[in-house]
Design an enzyme around this catalytic site. Structure first.
Site, short mmCIF file in Angstrom:
data_model
loop_
_atom_site.label_atom_id
_atom_site.label_comp_id
_atom_site.label_asym_id
_atom_site.label_seq_id
_atom_site.Cartn_x
_atom_site.Cartn_y
_atom_site.Cartn_z
N TYR A 87 -13.40 7.72 3.69
CA TYR A 87 -12.69 8.94 3.37
C TYR A 87 -13.01 10.05 4.38
O TYR A 87 -13.98 9.97 5.13
CB TYR A 87 -13.05 9.41 1.97
N HIS B 109 -9.90 -3.54 -1.40
CA HIS B 109 -10.63 -3.48 -2.68
C HIS B 109 -10.46 -4.81 -3.42
O HIS B 109 -11.43 -5.40 -3.90
CB HIS B 109 -10.09 -2.35 -3.56
N HIS C 6 -15.84 1.43 -0.89
CA HIS C 6 -15.62 2.49 0.09
C HIS C 6 -16.78 2.56 1.09
O HIS C 6 -17.93 2.32 0.73
CB HIS C 6 -15.46 3.84 -0.60
N GLU D 168 -6.05 -0.70 -0.68
CA GLU D 168 -6.15 -1.27 -2.03
C GLU D 168 -6.31 -2.80 -1.98
O GLU D 168 -7.01 -3.39 -2.81
CB GLU D 168 -4.94 -0.88 -2.87
#
Length: 259
Positions: free
Chosen positions: A216, A164, A170, A161
């Site tokens: 991911y 970000h 991502h 986070e």
């Protein structure tokens, strides 16, 4: 004596088993984020959040805000980038320690310096809201970074986070994704398709990083248990298993902020 040896052997076996279990228990950032966010229900009064990215303006959804406008935190004359933060009193002392360790993990290898806010106008407001989420890049004023307790309070999630908030998107959504990842749309729950859309990212002349803390896992949002992402050309490459920032993640921070 035989009974003693048997007892000692059993104890050793139990200790080894416990250690093996502990190692397996460390989940990837991808799995932690998925577990924390998959059942979050948002209302019209909540921020616009897609996956774990918050948006202040719906027009930002199709491009990395760093492309459209200045989103970097200010670099000072000493070469350091100072980012003020406030940690909510919602957290226990142990949870606060985990968050602070994530903040400090940037200090040794980058020029980013997170520090407790005094009276700065722009700062990260770290609190326990619905799920894990952050805005991408500097937004101005008090900028929410949500680490819902307890599901989001993990070292890797804190780093994710914060990246970000520093301006990164991502990995599976970066502009050259299709050269490195094949998306299996047929295996993705349709409501999660937007988590796989490409954005116009700044890749900073770094290679695609399958082990980035921003990547991911291969089964993200699968409705049938089949992979939703496969590395190419080698489908067997480890994907989305990071439990902390990779070296490439660190390099990108340094390049974005000219450390």
């Amino acid at each position: 004596m035989a009974l003693l040896k048997c007892t000692l052997g059993l104890l050793i076996l139990l200790v080894v088993s416990d250690c093996s279990w502990a190692k397996k228990k460390e989940l990837s950032v991808s799995e932690l984020l998925w577990r924390a966010n998959k059942n979050v229900v948002r209302t019209k009064d909540d921020p616009l959040v897609i996956d774990d990215i918050a948006y202040g303006d719906v027009t930002e959804r199709n491009a990395d805000p760093c492309i459209n406008r200045g989103c970097k935190w200010v670099k000072f004359s000493d070469g350091k980038v100072y980012v003020p933060y406030v940690i909510s009193n919602q957290y226990s002392s142990q949870e606060r320690s985990i968050i602070e360790r994530g903040l400090q993990s940037f200090h040794s290898d980058t020029c980013i310096r997170f520090f407790p806010r005094t009276n700065q106008r722009e700062y990260l407001n770290i609190l326990s809201d619905k799920g894990c989420y952050s805005y991408v890049g500097r937004q101005g004023n008090a900028q929410t970074l949500s680490l819902e307790r307890p599901g989001c309070v993990h070292h890797s999630v804190v780093q994710h986070e914060l990246l970000h908030a520093l301006g990164f998107n991502h990995e599976q959504c970066r502009s050259d994704r299709d050269q490195h990842i094949r998306i299996l749309w047929q295996n993705i729950e349709p409501r999660y398709w937007n988590q796989f859309y490409i954005v116009n990212t700044l890749n900073l002349n770094t290679p695609y990083d399958y082990n980035s803390v921003m990547q991911y896992g291969r089964y993200l949002a699968s409705w049938n248990g089949e992979p939703t992402m496969v590395p190419i050309p080698n489908p067997n490459v480890q994907l989305g298993e990071a439990t902390q920032m990779s070296q490439t993640d660190v390099i990108r921070v340094n390049r974005l902020y000219n450390c």
